[in-house]
Design a protein around this motif. Structure first.
Motif, PDB file in Angstrom:
ATOM      1  N   MET A   1     -23.456  19.328  41.859  1.00 25.97           N
ATOM      2  CA  MET A   1     -24.596  20.067  41.305  1.00 25.97           C
ATOM      3  C   MET A   1     -25.197  19.198  40.221  1.00 25.97           C
ATOM      4  O   MET A   1     -24.506  18.319  39.699  1.00 25.97           O
ATOM      5  N   ARG A   2     -26.449  19.473  39.859  1.00 24.69           N
ATOM      6  CA  ARG A   2     -27.007  18.727  38.729  1.00 24.69           C
ATOM      7  C   ARG A   2     -27.904  19.621  37.897  1.00 24.69           C
ATOM      8  O   ARG A   2     -28.529  20.555  38.415  1.00 24.69           O
TER       9      ARG A   2
ATOM     10  N   PRO B   1     -23.817  32.640  38.922  1.00 23.43           N
ATOM     11  CA  PRO B   1     -23.175  33.419  40.006  1.00 23.43           C
ATOM     12  C   PRO B   1     -22.755  32.524  41.175  1.00 23.43           C
ATOM     13  O   PRO B   1     -21.648  32.662  41.708  1.00 23.43           O
ATOM     14  N   GLU B   2     -23.625  31.574  41.545  1.00 23.84           N
ATOM     15  CA  GLU B   2     -23.308  30.653  42.654  1.00 23.84           C
ATOM     16  C   GLU B   2     -22.125  29.748  42.286  1.00 23.84           C
ATOM     17  O   GLU B   2     -21.235  29.502  43.108  1.00 23.84           O
ATOM     18  N   MET B   3     -22.101  29.292  41.040  1.00 29.76           N
ATOM     19  CA  MET B   3     -21.007  28.422  40.603  1.00 29.76           C
ATOM     20  C   MET B   3     -19.679  29.167  40.669  1.00 29.76           C
ATOM     21  O   MET B   3     -18.684  28.658  41.199  1.00 29.76           O
TER      22      MET B   3
ATOM     23  N   LYS C   1     -18.419  29.701  44.223  1.00 27.55           N
ATOM     24  CA  LYS C   1     -17.852  28.489  44.835  1.00 27.55           C
ATOM     25  C   LYS C   1     -16.481  28.168  44.241  1.00 27.55           C
ATOM     26  O   LYS C   1     -15.542  27.836  44.972  1.00 27.55           O
ATOM     27  N   LEU C   2     -16.371  28.278  42.934  1.00 27.74           N
ATOM     28  CA  LEU C   2     -15.080  27.973  42.299  1.00 27.74           C
ATOM     29  C   LEU C   2     -13.997  28.933  42.816  1.00 27.74           C
ATOM     30  O   LEU C   2     -12.875  28.514  43.113  1.00 27.74           O
ATOM     31  N   GLU C   3     -14.375  30.217  42.962  1.00 30.96           N
ATOM     32  CA  GLU C   3     -13.401  31.198  43.466  1.00 30.96           C
ATOM     33  C   GLU C   3     -12.982  30.894  44.899  1.00 30.96           C
ATOM     34  O   GLU C   3     -11.855  31.165  45.301  1.00 30.96           O
ATOM     35  N   GLN C   4     -13.914  30.313  45.660  1.00 31.19           N
ATOM     36  CA  GLN C   4     -13.595  29.945  47.060  1.00 31.19           C
ATOM     37  C   GLN C   4     -12.737  28.694  47.133  1.00 31.19           C
ATOM     38  O   GLN C   4     -12.399  28.223  48.222  1.00 31.19           O
ATOM     39  N   GLY C   5     -12.451  28.097  45.997  1.00 34.81           N
ATOM     40  CA  GLY C   5     -11.592  26.899  45.992  1.00 34.81           C
ATOM     41  C   GLY C   5     -12.372  25.593  46.048  1.00 34.81           C
ATOM     42  O   GLY C   5     -11.787  24.516  46.229  1.00 34.81           O
ATOM     43  N   ILE C   6     -13.701  25.697  45.889  1.00 44.41           N
ATOM     44  CA  ILE C   6     -14.519  24.470  45.918  1.00 44.41           C
ATOM     45  C   ILE C   6     -14.639  23.932  44.492  1.00 44.41           C
ATOM     46  O   ILE C   6     -15.030  24.660  43.571  1.00 44.41           O
TER      47      ILE C   6
ATOM     48  N   PRO D   1     -19.623  29.227  32.116  1.00 44.83           N
ATOM     49  CA  PRO D   1     -18.317  28.780  32.613  1.00 44.83           C
ATOM     50  C   PRO D   1     -17.927  27.478  31.913  1.00 44.83           C
ATOM     51  O   PRO D   1     -18.741  26.553  31.818  1.00 44.83           O
ATOM     52  N   LYS D   2     -16.698  27.457  31.412  1.00 41.22           N
ATOM     53  CA  LYS D   2     -16.263  26.297  30.634  1.00 41.22           C
ATOM     54  C   LYS D   2     -15.715  25.224  31.574  1.00 41.22           C
ATOM     55  O   LYS D   2     -14.833  25.508  32.388  1.00 41.22           O
ATOM     56  N   PRO D   3     -16.207  24.011  31.454  1.00 40.77           N
ATOM     57  CA  PRO D   3     -15.689  22.963  32.334  1.00 40.77           C
ATOM     58  C   PRO D   3     -14.192  22.736  32.098  1.00 40.77           C
ATOM     59  O   PRO D   3     -13.711  22.824  30.963  1.00 40.77           O
ATOM     60  N   ASP D   4     -13.476  22.463  33.161  1.00 44.76           N
ATOM     61  CA  ASP D   4     -12.052  22.115  33.022  1.00 44.76           C
ATOM     62  C   ASP D   4     -11.908  20.695  32.490  1.00 44.76           C
ATOM     63  O   ASP D   4     -10.878  20.354  31.917  1.00 44.76           O
ATOM     64  N   LEU D   5     -12.933  19.893  32.694  1.00 41.53           N
ATOM     65  CA  LEU D   5     -12.901  18.497  32.263  1.00 41.53           C
ATOM     66  C   LEU D   5     -14.347  18.023  32.069  1.00 41.53           C
ATOM     67  O   LEU D   5     -15.202  18.272  32.918  1.00 41.53           O
TER      68      LEU D   5
END
Ligand code: NYM
Length: 212
Positions: A40-41, A81-83, A86-91, A125-129
């Motif tokens: 994403m950008r 919402p889209e992010m 996707k994160l919940e789907q494991g992407i 949403p807080k980035p993990d990295l």
């Protein structure tokens, strides 16, 4: 069975640090190693808000400075919402710029504090990295002329760099500084290693809220 969430990975840095090249290579490498990933950008210039931002950056329209700051933030919120889905789907999401660019660029303008600039993005949403591709301004200049969009001047980019340095002092964000002066493949190897570690770790950690 609950599926393990994807990781939110952000690449930041001043212009010409190689963020876009590295995001693309990273997504490809993750996919090839069987890890679902998408790029994403921000700004995402494809939405209605993104069109307003793009026209401003291309100097086709003028916007008041606070207003454009809020539009950049709104452009992130509209994609949340889209992010999350996707994160919940494991992407895993590899994101080219995020709220840190938002704060670093606006606070490089006169009269804008870091705190005011952070406000609208609190709770994203807080980035993990967050990997900061570090390239000193002289080296960035050596990579060629800037384009014609707003903010693409050496003087402005130097101020942006110092605002990023202030943001990196915040220990609540998982920053990794990456030496972006090396060749593309060496930078990629480094970035991939940090990313795979982050992806392996997220199983234990719920998605956080940025700057909360
Ligand atoms: N930019 C980017 C901002 O001023 N605020 C933001 O929130 C974001 C995400 O837009 N010079 C600036 C940084 C860039 C410009 O980015 C467009 P790109 O990656 O060249 O499309």
């Amino acid at each position: 069975m609950t599926c393990r969430r994807g990781a939110l990975i952000v690449l930041e840095g001043v212009d010409k640090a190689g963020k876009t090249t590295q995001c693309k290579k990273l997504v490809q490498a993750l996919q090839e190693s069987g890890r679902p990933a998408e790029m994403m950008r921000f700004p995402d210039r494809t939405t209605k808000i993104g069109h307003l931002i793009s026209s401003y950056l291309e100097r086709k329209s003028n916007l008041e400075d606070h207003t454009v700051h809020l539009l950049f933030s709104a452009n992130r919120w509209e994609l949340v919402p889209e992010m999350k889905e996707k994160l919940e789907q494991g992407i895993s999401l590899v994101v080219d710029r995020y709220a840190f660019s938002g704060v670093a660029f606006t606070s490089a303008k006169p009269g804008f504090s870091l705190d005011w600039c952070k406000g609208p993005d609190v709770g994203l949403p807080k980035p993990d990295l967050v990997m900061f591709l570090k390239l000193n301004p002289a080296e960035a200049e050596g990579r060629g002329e800037f384009g014609t969009e707003r903010y693409e001047t050496t003087v402005f980019q130097r101020t942006v760099q110092s605002r990023f340095e202030q943001l990196m002092k915040d220990p609540s964000v998982n920053w990794q500084v990456i030496d972006a002066a090396r060749c593309i493949d060496d930078v990629h190897t480094d970035i991939k290693e940090h990313t795979v570690n982050a992806i392996n770790k997220v199983e234990e950690q719920p998605l956080g809220d940025l700057w909360k």
